[in-house]
Enzyme design. Structure first.
Site, PDB file in Angstrom:
ATOM      1  N   ASP A   1      35.093 -18.722  29.984  1.00 58.96           N
ATOM      2  CA  ASP A   1      35.385 -17.866  31.126  1.00 58.96           C
ATOM      3  C   ASP A   1      36.817 -17.344  31.101  1.00 58.96           C
ATOM      4  O   ASP A   1      37.738 -18.040  30.688  1.00 58.96           O
ATOM      5  CB  ASP A   1      35.149 -18.679  32.414  1.00 58.96           C
ATOM      6  CG  ASP A   1      35.418 -17.888  33.676  1.00 58.96           C
ATOM      7  OD1 ASP A   1      34.713 -16.884  33.894  1.00 58.96           O
ATOM      8  OD2 ASP A   1      36.327 -18.270  34.430  1.00 58.96           O
TER       9      ASP A   1
ATOM     10  N   GLU B   1      34.225 -14.371  27.384  1.00 55.64           N
ATOM     11  CA  GLU B   1      34.180 -13.391  28.457  1.00 55.64           C
ATOM     12  C   GLU B   1      35.563 -12.743  28.476  1.00 55.64           C
ATOM     13  O   GLU B   1      36.500 -13.240  29.103  1.00 55.64           O
ATOM     14  CB  GLU B   1      33.873 -14.055  29.804  1.00 55.64           C
ATOM     15  CG  GLU B   1      33.587 -13.039  30.903  1.00 55.64           C
ATOM     16  CD  GLU B   1      34.474 -13.185  32.130  1.00 55.64           C
ATOM     17  OE1 GLU B   1      34.376 -12.340  33.027  1.00 55.64           O
ATOM     18  OE2 GLU B   1      35.270 -14.140  32.182  1.00 55.64           O
TER      19      GLU B   1
END
Length: 630
Positions: A311, A364
């Site tokens: 993330d 990401e």
């Protein structure tokens, strides 16, 4: 003094090269002088003293003081008689005389967060689970993941499905219901939003306090292992959302763990992530590197994860991320790159692939940082996949536009092919796109009730045929109108209504078609697997291209994104005969069945730079796949 066997792991820990630190740090079952109990170790270099406290000693900070090891920074203590599920914390005496009660950074289990929770760690023995996925792992290791179908169902486990009383399904219940659903819908992988322990439900798991503790809201670590094992039995890979970019400032967590900056940087400009109200990790501190890389390895090693979706990589890479001028200090070269974070990400991927060569490491990353999915020895970050955020933003903007105006936004459909092969991409339509007023996927579609379904069906046909692996968030597969709400389950009751049920059927059959059609996934890194036929027909909102596999088999894709039918459209194509193999306008899927002709023979009529062409009628908001049959 520590035992000699402990010295070498600690040496590696302090040099950022112990990638199984969870075997040394934390609390582990042990025996000393024929007495069974637990051995505790914690890193707290700034602490004046540390003790272990819990229900077993009535939280008395003087009852079980820890000994300092030879490194002068780590504390250790064996306590006999303790048992699994006993609660504990570390009481850390700071240099300035404060006493901090901290959860164990390496705890394998934790109290369930709630109004009555003290957020304590719990003793837990991870050993003893009987895995049954050896054959699955063996088969996976023989596959070239780049040439395999990857179609991911993203799930928030706490809100996928709930009982009548509002409580979420347990890991054991999910091992039946969720596994059966994902298998029956034809997905190849499932991705869990963060499952590590976190105190606040509204963070969706992205503000982690227990990096090694699977959240106890749904069961024990062994229960979670059973869920992963069940997915593997169904031949479905498991990807975990992982958050190494920041951590929350809860007093019991990593925040100023021993009274000073420890897991976070000490530099004024680097420690805070103001936008999220959290602290960043100190990627220049070797013990923090050991902590984080060990955590990644832990999920592959202990929980048999198939991959990690990392993330917020962009927030790690840039010193000026979410900051104004004057709020950050340039690096030694005078620019905005976080050199320590770059080095950490490369070491992370080298370590994971060194231990687990067939792992999925997915970034990401939302910027144009180069070589994210290229090997570290050529200057890359070393991931093997990256979310294509540019494609996502462009196409969601396009499909949200009324068809009357789409002609002015046609480049949002075609621009992605300018960079489609620069990285190994996953096309994400994730949870972030269906919350906070952005509208659910079907609600983004303009037009009437029926048009919304037709628009979603055509979009899904386009997405599944565009180069790149796939990811869709739960609820989109049957057209949930309501935005995702972490406090409620997905609205599966909608499948009682015809158009929702037929959309779910199309999703299932489209997933199976994708999985069984190598032309849609086998070549995703070059123009060898893709050819434009009609990229520029903006006036009619029409798009056509060819996907190819290594044997030369083709899928011809026709997409009409306009609000009107196309009549007698002439498309340049190779000589041959073509048959419709998938049609999103099928009555079976809730469409009108307006395309009556099934087989098309190319005639010698030049068009689109080809000597031959076919002519067809294509209903509005429809995606059709053709295959060459001679």
């Amino acid at each position: 003094m520590s035992e000699p066997a402990t010295n070498f792991p600690l040496y590696l820990f302090h040099h950022g090269t112990n990638f199984r630190t969870y075997e040394t740090m934390g609390a582990h079952p042990a025996a000393q002088n024929r007495k069974k109990g637990y051995l505790f170790r914690v890193w707290a270099p700034h602490a004046k003293s540390v003790s272990v406290v819990g229900d077993f000693n009535r939280w008395d900070k003087d009852a079980n003081r820890m000994d300092k090891l030879v490194d002068g920074e780590t504390f250790e203590l064996f306590i006999p008689g303790l048992r699994q599920f006993d609660t504990y914390k570390y009481c850390i005496e700071t240099k300035d005389g404060r006493f901090l009660y901290k959860a164990d950074p390496y705890a394998f289990h934790a109290e369930t967060p709630g109004a009555d929770s003290s957020n304590a760690s719990k003793l837990y023995d991870l050993s003893g689970f009987r895995w049954t996925d050896r054959e699955y792992s063996k088969n996976r290791s023989h596959k070239n993941i780049y040439a395999c179908p990857i179609n991911i169902y993203e799930v928030n486990l706490l809100s996928w499905k709930r009982h009548d009383d509002g409580t979420p399904l347990s890991y054991r219940e999910l091992a039946t219901e969720l596994v059966n659903y994902v298998r029956d819908m034809g997905y190849t992988h499932v991705e869990f939003m963060p499952v590590q322990e976190h105190p606040y439900d509204g963070s969706w798991g992205y503000q982690v306090t227990g990096y090694y503790a699977i959240t106890s809201r749904l069961g024990t670590p062994h229960d979670f292992m059973a869920l992963v094992d069940a997915f593997h039995a169904a031949d479905i890979g498991v990807i975990l959302d992982w958050v190494p970019a920041h951590f929350p400032k809860d007093e019991f967590g990593l925040y100023e763990f021993d009274g000073e900056s420890l897991y976070e940087p000490s530099q004024w400009d680097r420690k805070e992530n103001r936008g999220w109200g959290t602290r960043k990790f100190d990627y220049g501190r070797e013990e923090v590197v050991s902590f984080l890389i060990s955590n990644a390895v832990f999920f592959f090693d202990v929980f048999h994860a198939d991959g990690l979706r990392v993330d917020a990589v962009a927030s790690m890479l840039y010193l000026d991320y979410d900051k104004r001028p004057g709020e950050w200090v340039p690096n030694i070269y005078g620019d905005n790159k976080n050199l320590e974070a770059v080095a950490f990400l490369r070491r992370l991927n080298e370590a994971v692939f060194g231990c687990f060569p067939d792992a999925l490491m997915i970034a990401e990353e939302s910027t144009a940082w180069p070589l994210v999915t290229r090997p570290t020895d050529v200057g890359g970050l070393g991931f093997n996949f990256k979310w294509n955020m540019g494609w996502m933003n462009d196409v969601l903007s396009y499909i949200s536009t009324d068809p009357i105006y789409r002609q002015y936004n046609h480049n949002k459909l075609t621009f992605s092919m300018m960079y489609a092969f620069s990285e190994n991409y996953i096309l994400p339509v994730s949870h972030d796109e269906v919350v906070h007023g952005k509208a659910s996927l079907i609600s983004k579609m303009p037009g009437s009730y029926e048009d919304k379904f037709a628009g979603l069906r055509s979009f899904m046909g386009y997405m599944m045929s565009h180069p790149g692996k796939k990811l869709n968030f739960m609820g989109s597969e049957f057209g949930q109108f309501k935005e995702w709400d972490y406090k409620e389950g997905v609205e599966f009751f909608l499948e009682k209504y015809p158009l929702h049920a037929k959309l779910a059927l199309m999703t299932k059959e489209l997933n199976e078609f994708y999985k069984n059609t190598p032309a849609l996934y086998e070549i995703e890194d070059s123009w060898d697997g893709f050819e434009w036929l009609a990229p520029n027909d903006a006036d009619r909102n029409f798009l056509s291209y060819v996907r190819k596999d290594r044997k030369g088999n083709q899928i011809v894709v026709l997409v009409n994104f306009s609000g009107v039918d196309l009549h007698r459209y002439t498309l340049g194509i190779e000589k041959g005969k073509y048959r419709i193999v998938f049609n999103t306008d099928s009555v079976r899927y809730g469409g009108n069945g307006g395309m009556k002709k099934r087989i098309f023979t190319a005639t010698k009529t030049p068009s689109h730079g080809k000597e031959y062409s076919i002519r067809f009628d294509l209903p509005k908001l429809t995606c059709v796949y053709l295959t060459k049959i001679d």
